[in-house]
Design a protein around this motif. Structure first.
Motif, PDB file in Angstrom:
ATOM      1  N   UNK A   1      -6.694  24.628 -40.844  1.00  0.00           N
ATOM      2  CA  UNK A   1      -5.640  24.260 -41.794  1.00  0.00           C
ATOM      3  C   UNK A   1      -6.183  24.244 -43.223  1.00  0.00           C
ATOM      4  N   UNK A   2      -7.410  23.740 -43.379  1.00  0.00           N
ATOM      5  CA  UNK A   2      -8.025  23.713 -44.704  1.00  0.00           C
ATOM      6  C   UNK A   2      -8.182  25.124 -45.270  1.00  0.00           C
ATOM      7  N   UNK A   3      -8.667  26.044 -44.428  1.00  0.00           N
ATOM      8  CA  UNK A   3      -8.860  27.431 -44.880  1.00  0.00           C
ATOM      9  C   UNK A   3      -7.519  28.140 -45.077  1.00  0.00           C
ATOM     10  N   UNK A   4      -6.523  27.796 -44.224  1.00  0.00           N
ATOM     11  CA  UNK A   4      -5.215  28.454 -44.311  1.00  0.00           C
ATOM     12  C   UNK A   4      -4.527  28.149 -45.633  1.00  0.00           C
ATOM     13  N   UNK A   5      -4.742  26.955 -46.167  1.00  0.00           N
ATOM     14  CA  UNK A   5      -4.124  26.581 -47.440  1.00  0.00           C
ATOM     15  C   UNK A   5      -4.540  27.521 -48.575  1.00  0.00           C
ATOM     16  N   UNK A   6      -5.703  28.140 -48.410  1.00  0.00           N
ATOM     17  CA  UNK A   6      -6.222  28.997 -49.480  1.00  0.00           C
ATOM     18  C   UNK A   6      -5.590  30.393 -49.468  1.00  0.00           C
ATOM     19  N   UNK A   7      -5.015  30.813 -48.300  1.00  0.00           N
ATOM     20  CA  UNK A   7      -4.591  32.211 -48.178  1.00  0.00           C
ATOM     21  C   UNK A   7      -3.135  32.389 -47.777  1.00  0.00           C
ATOM     22  N   UNK A   8      -2.415  31.319 -47.394  1.00  0.00           N
ATOM     23  CA  UNK A   8      -1.029  31.500 -46.943  1.00  0.00           C
ATOM     24  C   UNK A   8      -0.150  30.332 -47.365  1.00  0.00           C
TER      25      UNK A   8
ATOM     26  N   UNK B   1       1.786  28.689 -42.493  1.00  0.00           N
ATOM     27  CA  UNK B   1       0.736  27.902 -41.839  1.00  0.00           C
ATOM     28  C   UNK B   1       1.325  26.993 -40.763  1.00  0.00           C
ATOM     29  N   UNK B   2       2.419  26.299 -41.070  1.00  0.00           N
ATOM     30  CA  UNK B   2       3.059  25.403 -40.113  1.00  0.00           C
ATOM     31  C   UNK B   2       3.631  26.146 -38.913  1.00  0.00           C
ATOM     32  N   UNK B   3       4.147  27.365 -39.168  1.00  0.00           N
ATOM     33  CA  UNK B   3       4.680  28.166 -38.063  1.00  0.00           C
ATOM     34  C   UNK B   3       3.578  28.547 -37.080  1.00  0.00           C
TER      35      UNK B   3
ATOM     36  N   UNK C   1       6.178  39.446 -38.098  1.00  0.00           N
ATOM     37  CA  UNK C   1       5.111  40.351 -38.521  1.00  0.00           C
ATOM     38  C   UNK C   1       4.271  39.744 -39.634  1.00  0.00           C
ATOM     39  N   UNK C   2       4.901  38.889 -40.463  1.00  0.00           N
ATOM     40  CA  UNK C   2       4.153  38.285 -41.564  1.00  0.00           C
ATOM     41  C   UNK C   2       3.114  37.296 -41.052  1.00  0.00           C
ATOM     42  N   UNK C   3       3.392  36.665 -39.927  1.00  0.00           N
ATOM     43  CA  UNK C   3       2.400  35.739 -39.354  1.00  0.00           C
ATOM     44  C   UNK C   3       1.123  36.492 -39.022  1.00  0.00           C
ATOM     45  N   UNK C   4       1.258  37.706 -38.465  1.00  0.00           N
ATOM     46  CA  UNK C   4       0.082  38.516 -38.146  1.00  0.00           C
ATOM     47  C   UNK C   4      -0.659  38.919 -39.424  1.00  0.00           C
ATOM     48  N   UNK C   5       0.082  39.323 -40.416  1.00  0.00           N
ATOM     49  CA  UNK C   5      -0.545  39.742 -41.671  1.00  0.00           C
ATOM     50  C   UNK C   5      -1.319  38.594 -42.311  1.00  0.00           C
ATOM     51  N   UNK C   6      -0.717  37.383 -42.261  1.00  0.00           N
ATOM     52  CA  UNK C   6      -1.347  36.241 -42.910  1.00  0.00           C
ATOM     53  C   UNK C   6      -2.565  35.740 -42.144  1.00  0.00           C
TER      54      UNK C   6
END
Length: 605
Positions: A554-561, A566-568, A586-591
């Motif tokens: 979650x910490x790393x996800x905040x930096x890129x999405x 992130x919640x999804x 498809x955006x979940x895969x990209x992120x």
């Protein structure tokens, strides 16, 4: 003339002590001791008197057990092998009738990558060792070891027949006969489990076709002891409980009233909960409440729930925080009052105020059900707890990048030992790796089936974990299913290769078994915690070793999405409707492919 045991003050140290002389004929049954003695560890007379009551009760209990063994000597000398066989037959009949229960099946079945296997070796190998030691210098040692190995079964058989045996030779005979019976039960358990799986598959197939299912017979006929065997039990003075299938399985549910005891309240609420819950959800719910309920029953005994007041619950709360927080298995088997005595003497760590507060909230739920139905005028648990202790956060609850490198540099991520594979399969590798790359909860991944890892229907190169409550043994914390994209890094590590080694209709981690709380990840989580401890991670005791992967993700996800993306992916409870029902899959895969790649050795079988 009998007299009351009284504490006395040691003239040299001033510390109060207590002792009781053991009658000469009972000394052989108490390790040859002449007396029982104990320091009360205080110089205060009033405090000594208070502590003495529990010690005296313990002494009297020890004397009573020794007296029982003394009185039993003559009877035990007259017991024949036929009578011991009756005890075994009675236990076998009872055990056959319980083979439908998951915790009983776990005694005899082991789930392997090839499917179910009977745990016959657990019983047959010690039998072989015992046989080989016969007539050698090792015979006595191996006999004692074998009796210890089978002690749980021996004690259960004796308890079922309401009898006690202390003689070594008699317990050895029972242990051998029970081990032989257990080997046969392993095969019966496999037969039942396979039939049950065929039954469930038939139900699904027939219902999908729109037909009423016609089920195969999955009943196992129990081996009922003969009338002669039952008479032998009666001749021994045992109370024989009928195992007839025509007998009612349980007594009529008692009506809940103000005069009901806390145990009756607990049973009543549990039954109501069971009606509206799936089996796995109920087991998990009840598992969280078992220990608090056990404390409640011991503390209040038969006191009617209508007489329990807030002051009583405050005393109960104060009693909880005197209990040891992490007792050993030996201490855990004792009543809580005795656990408290041991904690006092040994200075053991106690239950924290926060844990006691949590337990009281769980107990409060039982009383609240009685309030809702107007059985109780008010909940005696309300506003009883003094509140939680303020815990200062020492560090971030997730792993740092440096700590992650330490973890994935461990030998187990390069090559698993045979012992690791036998106990956990490939879960010690894949569970941490998947958690690190998805931010999922450990149980969500541990409970998955192979069929829950799916290809995207619109793009065959994309895969995802389908986290859902599809089966009775699956649950999701938020109650809502979601699709967690599998990043390219996981595929390159060999995830799909691992899936190809597993049966298509089996589990992702087939060797992991659910515990009493219906959780699949806890056993391997304990193992990994012990392994991670060796890395000297700062303030490791304040971390949840597997959940820390989720925090780090979650910490790393905040930096890129974005937060909703992130919640999804993580299924965060405060995601809101946007996060839970994210529409652009498809955006979940990209992120998720934007997340940093971790240096992890590639999986190999």
């Amino acid at each position: 003339m009998a007299f009351m045991i009284q504490p006395y003050s040691d003239p040299k140290s001033g510390i109060w002590k207590i002792r009781k002389v053991i009658p000469k004929h009972l000394r052989p049954f108490l390790d040859g001791k002449v007396e029982l003695k104990r320091s009360l560890e205080t110089k205060d007379a009033y405090e000594a008197k208070t502590r003495a009551a529990g010690v005296i009760a313990e002494f009297e209990s020890a004397i009573a057990r020794a007296l029982s063994r003394f009185d039993n000597q003559e009877n035990e000398q007259r017991i024949s092998s036929a009578q011991l066989d009756a005890i075994v037959s009675y236990w076998v009949a009872h055990e056959h009738g319980r083979l439908t229960q998951a915790d009983i099946q776990a005694r005899y079945l082991l789930e392997t990558p090839e499917g179910l296997s009977g745990m016959t070796e657990w019983f047959s190998e010690p039998l072989e060792v015992l046989h080989e030691a016969n007539g050698t210098s090792r015979q006595q040692t191996e006999e004692q070891r074998f009796v210890r190995h089978m002690s749980a079964f021996v004690d259960e058989a004796l308890e079922l027949s309401q009898y006690s045996l202390y003689d070594h030779s008699l317990r050895l005979y029972l242990a051998i006969q029970l081990a032989k019976a257990c080997i046969k039960l392993c095969n019966s358990a496999i037969d039942h489990e396979q039939l049950d799986r065929r039954k469930q598959e038939l139900i699904r197939r027939e219902l999908n076709r729109g037909f009423e299912p016609t089920l195969p017979n999955t009943n196992i006929d129990p081996t009922v002891p003969s009338s002669d065997a039952l008479q032998q039990l009666k001749d021994l003075g045992l109370t024989v409980i009928s195992t007839s299938s025509s007998a009612p399985n349980k007594q009529k549910e008692a009506e809940l009233t103000l005069s009901s005891s806390v145990s009756q309240l607990i049973e009543w609420v549990n039954n109501q909960k069971k009606i509206v819950s799936s089996e796995v959800a109920f087991r998990s719910w009840q598992g969280d409440r078992n220990r608090p309920c056990e404390r409640l029953i011991e503390f209040f005994a038969d006191k009617p729930i209508g007489e329990i007041q807030k002051l009583d619950m405050r005393k109960f709360f104060n009693w909880i925080i005197r209990c040891p927080s992490k007792p050993s298995q030996e201490i855990r088997a004792l009543p809580f009052n005795k656990q408290i005595d041991i904690a006092d003497k040994r200075g053991l760590a106690r239950v924290s105020i926060n844990t006691a507060d949590k337990e009281l909230k769980l107990i409060s739920g039982y009383f609240q059900q009685a309030v809702k139905l107007d059985i109780l005028p008010k909940n005696p648990c309300h506003q009883v707890s003094p509140g939680k202790e303020t815990v200062r956060v020492i560090r971030d609850p997730g792993y740092s990048n440096a700590e992650l490198m330490k973890i994935f540099s461990l030998p187990l991520f390069r090559q698993r030992t045979n012992a690791q594979k036998a106990r956990y399969g490939e879960a010690p590798y894949w569970l941490p790796v998947i958690l690190a790359y998805t931010g999922a909860r450990a149980e969500e991944i541990a409970q998955l089936y192979v069929k829950d890892i799916k290809q995207d229907s619109d793009n065959s190169e994309r895969w995802y974990f389908h986290i859902q409550e599809l089966r009775d043994d699956q649950s999701v914390k938020t109650g809502e299913s979601r699709r967690v994209p599998i990043c390219q890094a996981l595929i390159e590590l060999g995830l799909l290769d691992y899936l190809n080694t597993l049966p298509a209709d089996g589990r992702l981690f087939p060797i992991l078994k659910a515990n009493k709380k219906a959780k699949y990840h806890l056993a391997v989580a304990r193992y990994l915690k012990d392994v991670f401890k060796t890395l000297d991670i700062e303030h490791f005791d304040f971390l949840k070793p597997l959940h820390a992967f989720r925090h780090r993700f979650i910490t790393e996800a905040r930096k890129v999405m974005r937060e909703d993306v992130q919640n999804a992916i993580t299924g965060h409870s405060n995601a809101g409707s946007t996060g839970r029902n994210y529409g652009i899959y498809s955006e979940l895969h990209q992120e998720i492919d934007k997340m940093p790649v971790i240096d992890i050795p590639k999986w190999h079988l």
